[in-house]
Design a protein around this motif. Sequence first.
Motif, mmCIF file in Angstrom:
data_model
loop_
_atom_site.group_PDB
_atom_site.id
_atom_site.type_symbol
_atom_site.label_atom_id
_atom_site.label_comp_id
_atom_site.label_asym_id
_atom_site.label_seq_id
_atom_site.Cartn_x
_atom_site.Cartn_y
_atom_site.Cartn_z
ATOM 1 N N HIS A 18 0.830 -1.201 0.000
ATOM 2 C CA HIS A 18 0.000 0.000 0.000
ATOM 3 C C HIS A 18 0.869 1.257 0.000
ATOM 4 O O HIS A 18 1.947 1.280 0.607
ATOM 5 C CB HIS A 18 -0.876 0.048 1.258
ATOM 6 N N SER A 19 0.405 2.295 -0.659
ATOM 7 C CA SER A 19 1.026 3.601 -0.516
ATOM 8 C C SER A 19 0.846 4.076 0.921
ATOM 9 O O SER A 19 0.000 3.565 1.670
ATOM 10 C CB SER A 19 0.384 4.601 -1.469
ATOM 11 N N ALA A 20 1.635 5.065 1.318
ATOM 12 C CA ALA A 20 1.564 5.562 2.695
ATOM 13 C C ALA A 20 0.174 6.101 3.020
ATOM 14 O O ALA A 20 -0.356 5.870 4.114
ATOM 15 C CB ALA A 20 2.617 6.649 2.906
ATOM 16 N N VAL A 21 -0.436 6.815 2.072
ATOM 17 C CA VAL A 21 -1.768 7.371 2.300
ATOM 18 C C VAL A 21 -2.790 6.268 2.522
ATOM 19 O O VAL A 21 -3.584 6.317 3.471
ATOM 20 C CB VAL A 21 -2.182 8.274 1.120
ATOM 21 N N VAL A 22 -2.775 5.259 1.664
ATOM 22 C CA VAL A 22 -3.723 4.156 1.796
ATOM 23 C C VAL A 22 -3.500 3.410 3.110
ATOM 24 O O VAL A 22 -4.455 3.066 3.823
ATOM 25 C CB VAL A 22 -3.620 3.207 0.590
ATOM 26 N N ALA A 23 -2.245 3.165 3.457
ATOM 27 C CA ALA A 23 -1.947 2.450 4.702
ATOM 28 C C ALA A 23 -2.477 3.218 5.916
ATOM 29 O O ALA A 23 -3.040 2.621 6.850
ATOM 30 C CB ALA A 23 -0.442 2.230 4.826
ATOM 31 N N LYS A 24 -2.326 4.539 5.919
ATOM 32 C CA LYS A 24 -2.811 5.342 7.045
ATOM 33 C C LYS A 24 -4.336 5.337 7.115
ATOM 34 O O LYS A 24 -4.914 5.278 8.211
ATOM 35 C CB LYS A 24 -2.284 6.769 6.926
ATOM 36 N N LEU A 25 -4.979 5.407 5.959
ATOM 37 C CA LEU A 25 -6.441 5.368 5.945
ATOM 38 C C LEU A 25 -6.959 4.051 6.502
ATOM 39 O O LEU A 25 -7.884 4.022 7.331
ATOM 40 C CB LEU A 25 -6.947 5.562 4.521
ATOM 41 N N LEU A 26 -6.375 2.949 6.068
ATOM 42 C CA LEU A 26 -6.816 1.638 6.527
ATOM 43 C C LEU A 26 -6.539 1.451 8.018
ATOM 44 O O LEU A 26 -7.377 0.923 8.755
ATOM 45 C CB LEU A 26 -6.133 0.542 5.717
ATOM 46 N N ALA A 27 -5.380 1.908 8.474
ATOM 47 C CA ALA A 27 -5.041 1.785 9.895
ATOM 48 C C ALA A 27 -5.996 2.606 10.761
ATOM 49 O O ALA A 27 -6.252 2.250 11.917
ATOM 50 C CB ALA A 27 -3.605 2.230 10.127
ATOM 51 N N ALA A 28 -6.547 3.680 10.180
ATOM 52 C CA ALA A 28 -7.474 4.531 10.934
ATOM 53 C C ALA A 28 -8.908 4.026 10.871
ATOM 54 O O ALA A 28 -9.813 4.647 11.435
ATOM 55 C CB ALA A 28 -7.407 5.957 10.401
ATOM 56 N N GLY A 29 -9.140 2.905 10.152
ATOM 57 C CA GLY A 29 -10.455 2.293 10.131
ATOM 58 C C GLY A 29 -11.282 2.522 8.890
ATOM 59 O O GLY A 29 -12.404 2.010 8.776
ATOM 60 N N ALA A 30 -10.757 3.290 7.938
ATOM 61 C CA ALA A 30 -11.520 3.552 6.714
ATOM 62 C C ALA A 30 -11.550 2.330 5.813
ATOM 63 O O ALA A 30 -10.661 1.470 5.867
ATOM 64 C CB ALA A 30 -10.910 4.736 5.962
ATOM 65 N N THR A 31 -12.573 2.253 4.979
ATOM 66 C CA THR A 31 -12.671 1.209 3.963
ATOM 67 C C THR A 31 -12.475 1.847 2.591
ATOM 68 O O THR A 31 -13.158 2.821 2.250
ATOM 69 C CB THR A 31 -14.038 0.512 4.015
ATOM 70 N N ILE A 32 -11.541 1.300 1.809
ATOM 71 C CA ILE A 32 -11.285 1.803 0.454
ATOM 72 C C ILE A 32 -12.289 1.131 -0.478
ATOM 73 O O ILE A 32 -12.289 -0.095 -0.623
ATOM 74 C CB ILE A 32 -9.849 1.499 -0.011
ATOM 75 N N THR A 33 -13.135 1.930 -1.097
ATOM 76 C CA THR A 33 -14.207 1.356 -1.915
ATOM 77 C C THR A 33 -13.907 1.327 -3.404
ATOM 78 O O THR A 33 -14.586 0.618 -4.149
ATOM 79 C CB THR A 33 -15.501 2.145 -1.708
ATOM 80 N N GLY A 34 -12.897 2.092 -3.873
ATOM 81 C CA GLY A 34 -12.609 2.077 -5.299
ATOM 82 C C GLY A 34 -11.507 3.040 -5.667
ATOM 83 O O GLY A 34 -11.084 3.885 -4.867
ATOM 84 N N LYS A 35 -11.020 2.881 -6.917
ATOM 85 C CA LYS A 35 -10.001 3.779 -7.475
ATOM 86 C C LYS A 35 -10.668 4.647 -8.532
ATOM 87 O O LYS A 35 -11.449 4.167 -9.358
ATOM 88 C CB LYS A 35 -8.850 2.994 -8.081
ATOM 89 N N THR A 36 -10.337 5.935 -8.517
ATOM 90 C CA THR A 36 -11.072 6.888 -9.346
ATOM 91 C C THR A 36 -10.295 7.359 -10.567
ATOM 92 O O THR A 36 -9.056 7.427 -10.570
ATOM 93 C CB THR A 36 -11.467 8.116 -8.506
ATOM 94 N N VAL A 37 -11.052 7.708 -11.585
ATOM 95 C CA VAL A 37 -10.504 8.229 -12.839
ATOM 96 C C VAL A 37 -9.793 9.555 -12.584
ATOM 97 O O VAL A 37 -10.222 10.362 -11.740
ATOM 98 C CB VAL A 37 -11.636 8.433 -13.865
ATOM 99 N N CYS A 38 -8.705 9.793 -13.311
ATOM 100 C CA CYS A 38 -8.013 11.075 -13.238
ATOM 101 C C CYS A 38 -7.493 11.439 -14.624
ATOM 102 O O CYS A 38 -7.474 10.613 -15.534
ATOM 103 C CB CYS A 38 -6.854 11.029 -12.237
ATOM 104 N N ASP A 39 -7.085 12.675 -14.795
ATOM 105 C CA ASP A 39 -6.465 13.083 -16.051
ATOM 106 C C ASP A 39 -5.134 12.365 -16.222
ATOM 107 O O ASP A 39 -4.452 12.035 -15.242
ATOM 108 C CB ASP A 39 -6.231 14.595 -16.049
#
Length: 399
Positions: free
Chosen positions: A62-83
């Motif tokens: 996991h990237s650092a941001v994703v790892a911190k979100l998951l450790a804080a209890g968040a659920t990652i629901t999807g990856k979003t489109v970008c330019d």
Amino acid sequence: MPTETFRSAFVPHDLAAPVAGASTGPLAGLSVAVKDMYDIAGERTGGGNPDWLAAHPPATAHSAVVAKLLAAGATITGKTVCDEFFFSVAGVNAHYGTPLNPRAPGRIPGGSSSGSASAASAGACDVAIGSDTGGSVRVPSAFCGLYGIRPTHGRVDLAGAMAMAPSFDVGGWMATAPGVFRALGRVLLDHHTAPARIEKLIVLDDAFTQADEDVATLVQDALDTMSGTLPAATHGAIAPEGFDPWREAFRIIQGREIWRVYGDFVETRRPRFGPGVRERMEFAATVTEAAAEAAYAVKAAAFAWIRSVAKPGTVLALPTVPCIAPRADAPQELLESFRVRVMRLTCTAGMAGLPQVTIPVGTLAGCPVGLSFIGWAGGDEALLDLAVRLAPFVGAGAE
């Protein structure tokens, strides 16, 4: 919200299933959508370009941001489109389509964190993660009626995230609810905070003159309505020689740095680019070392000047974007003109590495309009708290 809106926000190589976080934590129970530039273990990261996606294996961690979100209890629901390679503020992707703007149907969502803004605005997640180099959180947040933040440069760990122009790149996020918006700061911001009470407000008159008259009027009216909650306003200008010298230096540095990051890939793999991004990549390939050095000198002077104004306790007010969202079928020439206008407003925080929040303060012709506050280095928490205090005024304004 229609399923079509949800679907348009997420990449076709989306997660097979949500990634659940810890059972407890400050973000427990919250759903998060993540821009397709942050690694998620076992998933591919595409950066908005299918050729980059095809050339790289799934992430091993996991990237650092994703790892911190998951450790804080968040659920990652999807990856979003970008330019593509984050090289636009329009939110138009020639390969995956343009994510819908739930708050302004038929108009662009803004980019490059387009899918994240679309998902948050549509209610497909509680909060969405983006990134901001030249406005990529601030612009879509404003166009989609969201709270959004570009943090102080360096305060969000970008390990495991694709780069764009490292001199300016920051992680950021957006949400519809101010409390959730503030809560992310406690999880993602590092310890380099600079607490201070907001005691001075400078309204940037030169930034207001860059905006359409009706946008400037709505934003000023919002500030007037908030006057009892804000310090007494003073007026001033931030760019002594106008914004174009800063904007041009930003453009040159951005081009030089994105070519350093992706030039070898572009030359060896010849990826397909959509309109606008193709031309900007071609420009990036031509930026010389001499031109870059001159631009870095402009940046250094701007950095020192802007930070001398935005001292601890001082915030600067300006329109987030100069106009309402252009139509989704706008010709490329109009979108390029729009990009130039946007960069005049977004370059100030970028050149100085300062935090900026945008809050939704009203609509024009049914389209959201954002008011921004630039703070001091490390003043991110103060800006997040300010956004919460100003929540009673959100949505006020002309129709």
